[in-house]
Design a protein around this motif. Sequence first.
Motif: not given
Length: 427
Positions: A222, A247, A281
Amino acid sequence: MDKIEVDAPFEMPDILIPNFRNLPKYNILDFGAEPNDKEKNSRAIEEAINRATAKGGTVIIPPGEWLTKKIHLKSNVNLHLSQGATLLFSEDPQDYLPAVFSSWEGLECYNYSPLIYAFGLKNVAISGKGTIKAQLDIWKKWFPRPKPHMESIKNLYNWAQDEIPVEKRIMVNDTANLRPQFIQFNRCENVLIEDIKIRNSPFWTVHLYLSKDIVVRNIDIYAHGHNNDGIDPEMSQNVLIENCVFDQGDDAIAIKSGRNPEGWRLQTPSKNIVIRNCTMKDGHQLLAIGSELSGGIENILVDNCVAGSGAKLMHLLFIKTNERMGGYVKNIYFKNIIAQDVQDGILGIDTDVLYQWRTLVSTRIKKTTLIENIFLENIQAKKGKFVTKINGNPELPAQNVVLKNVYLENSTQERIQNKHVSNFIYN
């Protein structure tokens, strides 16, 4: 060594990666590590790495949060993050000095050390169920590109064009603010990155540079800062990326091979790269190729990947270059992809992507990019503007672009928007 066999529609060598299961373990607690003590933790990690490299071994980061400066890996070392462990990296740029041999957007230079750095190593790994995390308060201030920063990268570009030795391209000063990568494997062999979680990054997250025999699997990234690509294989070969979650604030995976004279000088294509069973994502592209591709990119397979409903991808596959890059892109296989909405389309090819370089420096040497043998098969997306938008070069059109069973449920523009393409097949 473990030997990994990988199926691909091109000749894919077996990948050799290290195996640390029966080697000694070195817990940083035994070297004086203490939570929240940056100095002690940095020394403890360094000492544990020095012990492990002698005969090979695993450096254990135990459960807890461990504030640290930069980490420089060594051969025959596995940096292992236990479940519940977090390596929290200092936000002070001074903790990433002295400058190291690195690269920035495809140009080699001496810059701030990546947070985790490996140069010229063999048999090295980062593993475990724990987390590595960057603090962004200071790096965020470096996200903008004011005039002094732009002048610095202009200088770097010109130094590369003028063949100034890399050791003289010093990019650490008060105004350049070239953010370091989170993880960089530079000129390494037999690399494993497995299971870890990565949170935040000053710049590109995982940079695989001039390295070979690499497996990246089961990692979770992320990173939503500026230029936060997930994984950037650059002039690297024999790479497997599988079962990863992305992500991102930029491209999920971006394959590169040097900018202009750098790629021409190093003459090392990115080659034999397989990406499979991954989940995106969020991010700009599922796979970007370029724009730094002067050394060439070939033999790429993306298979069985998913872009979820929250992903704001621009394209699923985007190939980008410009009149200065040269190099080539060939033998790209992109199949079995399921996506929801995309902002632009399934396939984009653009041969006129220059970003800030268009006005920053003029074209010194003009070299077009050969783009050929691009195969998409079994692709499904819900909504987008187009299926393909190909802006080929009129002097060297893209060649042999084949789409089979590529389905966009709802398009808001003309589905096929192509120019300067030879042998385009869509069925």
